[in-house]
Design a protein around this motif. Structure first.
Motif, PDB file in Angstrom:
ATOM      1  N   PRO A  12       0.809  -1.228   0.000  1.00  0.00           N
ATOM      2  CA  PRO A  12       0.000   0.000   0.000  1.00  0.00           C
ATOM      3  C   PRO A  12       0.838   1.271   0.000  1.00  0.00           C
ATOM      4  O   PRO A  12       0.344   2.344  -0.338  1.00  0.00           O
ATOM      5  N   GLY A  13       2.117   1.172   0.351  1.00  0.00           N
ATOM      6  CA  GLY A  13       2.981   2.340   0.357  1.00  0.00           C
ATOM      7  C   GLY A  13       3.475   2.701  -1.033  1.00  0.00           C
ATOM      8  O   GLY A  13       4.076   3.768  -1.222  1.00  0.00           O
ATOM      9  N   TYR A  14       3.231   1.838  -2.009  1.00  0.00           N
ATOM     10  CA  TYR A  14       3.675   2.110  -3.378  1.00  0.00           C
ATOM     11  C   TYR A  14       2.549   1.714  -4.327  1.00  0.00           C
ATOM     12  O   TYR A  14       2.513   0.598  -4.839  1.00  0.00           O
ATOM     13  N   PRO A  15       1.596   2.626  -4.561  1.00  0.00           N
ATOM     14  CA  PRO A  15       0.405   2.269  -5.336  1.00  0.00           C
ATOM     15  C   PRO A  15       0.654   2.003  -6.810  1.00  0.00           C
ATOM     16  O   PRO A  15      -0.188   1.401  -7.468  1.00  0.00           O
ATOM     17  N   GLU A  16       1.778   2.453  -7.369  1.00  0.00           N
ATOM     18  CA  GLU A  16       2.072   2.239  -8.792  1.00  0.00           C
ATOM     19  C   GLU A  16       3.236   1.266  -8.918  1.00  0.00           C
ATOM     20  O   GLU A  16       4.317   1.521  -8.403  1.00  0.00           O
ATOM     21  N   GLY A  17       3.029   0.131  -9.613  1.00  0.00           N
ATOM     22  CA  GLY A  17       4.050  -0.914  -9.625  1.00  0.00           C
ATOM     23  C   GLY A  17       4.787  -1.112 -10.928  1.00  0.00           C
ATOM     24  O   GLY A  17       5.716  -1.918 -10.998  1.00  0.00           O
ATOM     25  N   MET A  18       4.427  -0.397 -11.984  1.00  0.00           N
ATOM     26  CA  MET A  18       5.018  -0.664 -13.294  1.00  0.00           C
ATOM     27  C   MET A  18       6.502  -0.325 -13.352  1.00  0.00           C
ATOM     28  O   MET A  18       7.290  -1.032 -13.975  1.00  0.00           O
ATOM     29  N   MET A  19       6.905   0.756 -12.698  1.00  0.00           N
ATOM     30  CA  MET A  19       8.317   1.153 -12.754  1.00  0.00           C
ATOM     31  C   MET A  19       9.213   0.065 -12.179  1.00  0.00           C
ATOM     32  O   MET A  19      10.181  -0.370 -12.822  1.00  0.00           O
ATOM     33  N   LEU A  20       8.888  -0.398 -10.985  1.00  0.00           N
ATOM     34  CA  LEU A  20       9.716  -1.417 -10.348  1.00  0.00           C
ATOM     35  C   LEU A  20       9.645  -2.739 -11.109  1.00  0.00           C
ATOM     36  O   LEU A  20      10.653  -3.451 -11.220  1.00  0.00           O
ATOM     37  N   ALA A  21       8.470  -3.076 -11.640  1.00  0.00           N
ATOM     38  CA  ALA A  21       8.317  -4.335 -12.366  1.00  0.00           C
ATOM     39  C   ALA A  21       9.201  -4.366 -13.616  1.00  0.00           C
ATOM     40  O   ALA A  21       9.883  -5.354 -13.893  1.00  0.00           O
ATOM     41  N   ILE A  22       9.201  -3.287 -14.380  1.00  0.00           N
ATOM     42  CA  ILE A  22       9.996  -3.261 -15.614  1.00  0.00           C
ATOM     43  C   ILE A  22      11.482  -3.213 -15.296  1.00  0.00           C
ATOM     44  O   ILE A  22      12.281  -3.921 -15.933  1.00  0.00           O
ATOM     45  N   LEU A  23      11.891  -2.399 -14.330  1.00  0.00           N
ATOM     46  CA  LEU A  23      13.307  -2.346 -13.974  1.00  0.00           C
ATOM     47  C   LEU A  23      13.801  -3.703 -13.475  1.00  0.00           C
ATOM     48  O   LEU A  23      14.919  -4.126 -13.777  1.00  0.00           O
ATOM     49  N   PHE A  24      12.964  -4.389 -12.718  1.00  0.00           N
ATOM     50  CA  PHE A  24      13.336  -5.714 -12.227  1.00  0.00           C
ATOM     51  C   PHE A  24      13.508  -6.692 -13.380  1.00  0.00           C
ATOM     52  O   PHE A  24      14.483  -7.446 -13.436  1.00  0.00           O
ATOM     53  N   MET A  25      12.588  -6.651 -14.338  1.00  0.00           N
ATOM     54  CA  MET A  25      12.663  -7.576 -15.459  1.00  0.00           C
ATOM     55  C   MET A  25      13.739  -7.187 -16.459  1.00  0.00           C
ATOM     56  O   MET A  25      14.212  -8.035 -17.218  1.00  0.00           O
ATOM     57  N   ASN A  26      14.140  -5.911 -16.489  1.00  0.00           N
ATOM     58  CA  ASN A  26      15.290  -5.529 -17.315  1.00  0.00           C
ATOM     59  C   ASN A  26      16.514  -6.347 -16.948  1.00  0.00           C
ATOM     60  O   ASN A  26      17.314  -6.723 -17.816  1.00  0.00           O
ATOM     61  N   MET A  27      16.672  -6.633 -15.652  1.00  0.00           N
ATOM     62  CA  MET A  27      17.822  -7.412 -15.203  1.00  0.00           C
ATOM     63  C   MET A  27      17.769  -8.843 -15.706  1.00  0.00           C
ATOM     64  O   MET A  27      18.800  -9.460 -15.969  1.00  0.00           O
ATOM     65  N   PHE A  28      16.556  -9.374 -15.851  1.00  0.00           N
ATOM     66  CA  PHE A  28      16.410 -10.788 -16.177  1.00  0.00           C
ATOM     67  C   PHE A  28      16.117 -11.052 -17.648  1.00  0.00           C
ATOM     68  O   PHE A  28      16.016 -12.210 -18.053  1.00  0.00           O
ATOM     69  N   ALA A  29      15.983  -9.992 -18.449  1.00  0.00           N
ATOM     70  CA  ALA A  29      15.728 -10.191 -19.879  1.00  0.00           C
ATOM     71  C   ALA A  29      16.829 -11.014 -20.548  1.00  0.00           C
ATOM     72  O   ALA A  29      16.524 -11.945 -21.314  1.00  0.00           O
ATOM     73  N   PRO A  30      18.130 -10.730 -20.291  1.00  0.00           N
ATOM     74  CA  PRO A  30      19.165 -11.578 -20.915  1.00  0.00           C
ATOM     75  C   PRO A  30      19.088 -13.034 -20.466  1.00  0.00           C
ATOM     76  O   PRO A  30      19.342 -13.943 -21.270  1.00  0.00           O
ATOM     77  N   LEU A  31      18.740 -13.261 -19.210  1.00  0.00           N
ATOM     78  CA  LEU A  31      18.625 -14.630 -18.714  1.00  0.00           C
ATOM     79  C   LEU A  31      17.469 -15.360 -19.392  1.00  0.00           C
ATOM     80  O   LEU A  31      17.583 -16.542 -19.746  1.00  0.00           O
ATOM     81  N   ILE A  32      16.358 -14.662 -19.578  1.00  0.00           N
ATOM     82  CA  ILE A  32      15.216 -15.270 -20.264  1.00  0.00           C
ATOM     83  C   ILE A  32      15.604 -15.668 -21.685  1.00  0.00           C
ATOM     84  O   ILE A  32      15.313 -16.783 -22.136  1.00  0.00           O
ATOM     85  N   ASP A  33      16.264 -14.759 -22.406  1.00  0.00           N
ATOM     86  CA  ASP A  33      16.696 -15.075 -23.766  1.00  0.00           C
ATOM     87  C   ASP A  33      17.681 -16.243 -23.775  1.00  0.00           C
ATOM     88  O   ASP A  33      17.629 -17.119 -24.659  1.00  0.00           O
ATOM     89  N   TYR A  34      18.577 -16.262 -22.814  1.00  0.00           N
ATOM     90  CA  TYR A  34      19.561 -17.352 -22.739  1.00  0.00           C
ATOM     91  C   TYR A  34      18.860 -18.700 -22.546  1.00  0.00           C
ATOM     92  O   TYR A  34      19.196 -19.691 -23.214  1.00  0.00           O
ATOM     93  N   CYS A  35      17.897 -18.733 -21.642  1.00  0.00           N
ATOM     94  CA  CYS A  35      17.179 -19.992 -21.386  1.00  0.00           C
ATOM     95  C   CYS A  35      16.407 -20.456 -22.618  1.00  0.00           C
ATOM     96  O   CYS A  35      16.376 -21.654 -22.930  1.00  0.00           O
ATOM     97  N   VAL A  36      15.777 -19.505 -23.318  1.00  0.00           N
ATOM     98  CA  VAL A  36      15.022 -19.860 -24.527  1.00  0.00           C
ATOM     99  C   VAL A  36      15.957 -20.412 -25.594  1.00  0.00           C
ATOM    100  O   VAL A  36      15.665 -21.437 -26.233  1.00  0.00           O
ATOM    101  N   VAL A  37      17.087 -19.756 -25.805  1.00  0.00           N
ATOM    102  CA  VAL A  37      18.041 -20.213 -26.823  1.00  0.00           C
ATOM    103  C   VAL A  37      18.594 -21.585 -26.468  1.00  0.00           C
ATOM    104  O   VAL A  37      18.702 -22.480 -27.327  1.00  0.00           O
ATOM    105  N   GLN A  38      18.957 -21.781 -25.194  1.00  0.00           N
ATOM    106  CA  GLN A  38      19.504 -23.071 -24.776  1.00  0.00           C
ATOM    107  C   GLN A  38      18.474 -24.194 -24.907  1.00  0.00           C
ATOM    108  O   GLN A  38      18.815 -25.327 -25.268  1.00  0.00           O
TER     109      GLN A  38
END
Length: 386
Positions: free
Chosen positions: A347-373
């Motif tokens: 409830p202290g952070y009513p808008e979640g898109m900023m944190l969600a996208i920044l968090f997934m920016n870190m894992f985008a290369p890992l997702i691509d790596y897993c798909v390719v492998q």
């Protein structure tokens, strides 16, 4: 345009390494390539040649952002006149011009600081000016409240360009979305300038336009009202049209949808990422609604806050998002799910898109790596089974 091309060709030797204006070579190159498609071709290797370079792609994104920008300008004026109870006496043009005068300084500061750093950085390194900030420079003013001071914006843009982009190697090498890094810096460094009830409505006059509101005037966004346990006073129609308090360019679903059509029609944005963000967010919101954990309908989570804007313009950033087709589905879906989880559970952070996208920016290369492998493993199995 032939006369302009001839003029640039005539003065170009002055900006070459031995020319008297060689110190501004990067600036000239950036201006030239912005006006004209470069005609250089590679002499070795196999390359794909296309008439549209990255500057043209960025230009299309800027065009797609214009509906949200123009509506945001109008809404800034609308909210000021509404708060003053003066809507009956206000014209469309007075509200739009007032909003434009409030928003344009933020766009100017964003571009002057961001492009100034990029020009200086390119000249220092002896490289071409990179064009990525053409988009970031206009997105940044759209994802902040109108009450954000210009000095704070300038500091945040400088931090995002240097720390979030240039130290990684510049455009195409950054891990995190530059616009979201700017917003995160503002949110955590100057929280009172980015949240609360006093930053969403302009409260002073400009050149005789607008209304001066009391210093004690406050106005919360719909998500802010929900976080405070209050009922939302805006209709679904208001949420879709965007005539509600919020960040400058994030309120109008209609304006954002026009931009989405442009991005999808030109093939610049990934429809897989965009669609999966909405599907993931809708599913998560529906589950929370069914469990009685959110006071609003699932579809209101989608149209409120920065959900639509971030799904269309930031989750689809080709540099920081997943690049494999299968990975784009996972990347977008997790963003949508995580954004709604943050909204409902924190409830202290009513808008979640900023944190969600920044968090997934870190894992985008890992997702691509897993798909390719996984694809490599499947092909290896087919070979061994023959």
């Amino acid at each position: 345009m032939n006369f302009l091309r001839k003029y640039l060709n005539d003065i170009k030797p002055n900006f070459e390494p031995e020319g008297k204006l060689h110190a501004f070579r990067s600036l000239f190159d950036g201006f030239e390539t912005f006006l004209f498609v470069p005609n250089q071709t590679s002499k070795t290797g196999v390359n794909i040649h296309d008439a549209i370079d990255s500057k043209r792609i960025m230009s299309f994104v800027v065009i797609a952002l214009l509906p949200a920008l123009l509506f945001g300008m109008y809404n800034v004026g609308f909210q000021n006149y509404k708060a003053a109870g003066a809507l009956a006496d206000a014209s469309f043009f007075s509200m739009f011009i007032y909003g434009a005068l409030q928003v344009l300084p933020k766009i100017i500061v964003s571009y002057v600081v961001g492009l100034g750093i990029e020009f200086a950085w390119a000249q220092w390194k002896g490289e071409e000016i990179q064009e990525g900030f053409l988009v970031s420079g206009i997105i940044i003013p759209l994802i902040i409240p109108v009450g954000c001071p210009l000095w704070a914006l300038a500091i945040a843009v400088a931090f995002a360009v240097v720390i979030g982009k240039e130290i990684f190697g510049g455009t195409g090498m950054n891990i995190f979305n530059v616009a979201l890094i700017t917003r995160a810096f503002l949110f955590f460094s100057y929280p009172t300038k980015m949240s609360g009830d006093a930053v969403w409505v302009a409260n002073d006059t400009i050149f005789g336009l607008g209304n001066t509101l009391p210093d004690t005037f406050t106005c919360a966004t719909p998500l802010g009202e929900i976080a405070q346990g209050a009922a939302v006073n805006n209709s679904l129609c208001d949420m879709i049209t965007g005539l509600i308090p919020g960040s400058i360019g994030e309120t109008s679903v209609i304006a954002i949808a026009i931009g989405a059509v442009i991005l999808l029609w030109t093939g610049i944005a990934s429809w897989r990422t965009m669609l999966s963000v909405f599907v993931g967010g809708a599913v998560a919101a529906y589950i929370f609604e069914a469990l009685g954990m959110t006071p609003i309908a699932w579809y209101e989570h989608i149209v409120l806050g920065g959900f639509c804007f971030a799904a269309v313009f930031m989750a689809t950033d080709p540099v920081t998002s997943a690049r494999t087709q299968c990975g784009q589905y996972w990347y977008g879906a997790i963003i949508g799910i995580m954004a709604v989880i943050i909204r409902v559970m924190n409830p202290g952070y009513p808008e979640g898109m900023m944190l969600a996208i920044l968090f997934m920016n870190m894992f985008a290369p890992l997702i691509d790596y897993c798909v390719v492998q996984k694809n490599i493993s499947k092909r290896m199995k087919r070979l061994t089974n023959k």
